[in-house]
Design a protein around this motif. Structure first.
Motif, PDB file in Angstrom:
ATOM      1  N   LYS A   1      -0.010   4.749 -10.397  1.00 55.73           N
ATOM      2  CA  LYS A   1      -1.256   4.468 -11.118  1.00 55.73           C
ATOM      3  C   LYS A   1      -2.392   4.379 -10.118  1.00 55.73           C
ATOM      4  O   LYS A   1      -2.297   3.671  -9.111  1.00 55.73           O
ATOM      5  N   LYS A   2      -3.487   5.094 -10.430  1.00 61.79           N
ATOM      6  CA  LYS A   2      -4.677   5.012  -9.575  1.00 61.79           C
ATOM      7  C   LYS A   2      -5.260   3.627  -9.677  1.00 61.79           C
ATOM      8  O   LYS A   2      -5.225   2.992 -10.721  1.00 61.79           O
TER       9      LYS A   2
ATOM     10  N   ASP B   1       0.810  -1.217   0.000  1.00 58.46           N
ATOM     11  CA  ASP B   1       0.000   0.000   0.000  1.00 58.46           C
ATOM     12  C   ASP B   1       0.845   1.270   0.000  1.00 58.46           C
ATOM     13  O   ASP B   1       0.304   2.379  -0.058  1.00 58.46           O
ATOM     14  N   MET B   2       2.165   1.113   0.072  1.00 56.25           N
ATOM     15  CA  MET B   2       3.022   2.292   0.194  1.00 56.25           C
ATOM     16  C   MET B   2       4.102   2.395  -0.870  1.00 56.25           C
ATOM     17  O   MET B   2       4.942   3.291  -0.801  1.00 56.25           O
ATOM     18  N   ILE B   3       4.108   1.504  -1.830  1.00 56.77           N
ATOM     19  CA  ILE B   3       5.143   1.559  -2.867  1.00 56.77           C
ATOM     20  C   ILE B   3       4.517   1.548  -4.262  1.00 56.77           C
ATOM     21  O   ILE B   3       3.375   1.125  -4.432  1.00 56.77           O
TER      22      ILE B   3
END
Length: 168
Positions: free
Chosen positions: A166-167, A158-160
């Motif tokens: 990209k959304k 969730d952090m990279i």
């Protein structure tokens, strides 16, 4: 995992300390680690104070908004940076992290308490009689942990991202 990554991954904020003093060789080595931090143009714009006086620890704690527990620590480091050094904040933050990891390597717990841009930064600088060319960047109360509570971390996924974000 190697010894360095084990120290990094084992680090967590400690706010409750045993009253025991910290071995001076641990303190010295942790400060040496701070002084080996990366620094822009090798300016090394830091000044690090060590506070052991119970009276001074209580005064510093009273100034802070989220550091009242400093009063109960056996030791607190105060990291100051030269105001006119272009990258004093980045350099002093790198030194602060190295200090914290150096302490962790000896089993000494700590917690980063913000100083930069805080209302109390000048009050603490004056209280400690630090020259005006410096500004407070961080306070790091330290000691042997009374308890160990490690907060959960976010999932790495969730952090990279790679190349371009990209959304989902």
């Amino acid at each position: 995992m190697n010894v360095i990554t084990a120290v990094i991954k084992g680090r967590h904020s400690v706010r409750k300390f045993k009253p025991d003093s910290i071995d001076e060789s641990f303190i010295h080595d942790a400060i040496e680690c701070a002084f080996h931090a990366p620094t822009a143009m090798n300016q090394q714009p830091w000044l690090i104070g060590t506070i052991r006086s119970k009276e001074l620890l209580e005064k510093i704690a009273a100034f802070t908004d989220h550091g009242k527990f400093i009063a109960d620590a056996p030791l607190c480091f105060a990291i100051f940076g030269e105001r006119n050094a272009k990258y004093y904040l980045e350099d002093c933050c790198a030194a602060t992290e190295n200090l914290i990891l150096g302490l962790q390597a000896y089993g000494v717990g700590s917690c980063w308490v913000a100083g930069d841009k805080k209302e109390y930064a000048e009050d603490i600088r004056r209280l400690m009689n630090v020259p005006e060319k410096f500004t407070l960047v961080a306070l790091v109360p330290a000691g042997l942990p009374m308890e160990i509570n490690q907060a959960p971390k976010k999932e790495t996924k969730d952090m990279i991202f790679s190349d371009v974000f990209k959304k989902e």
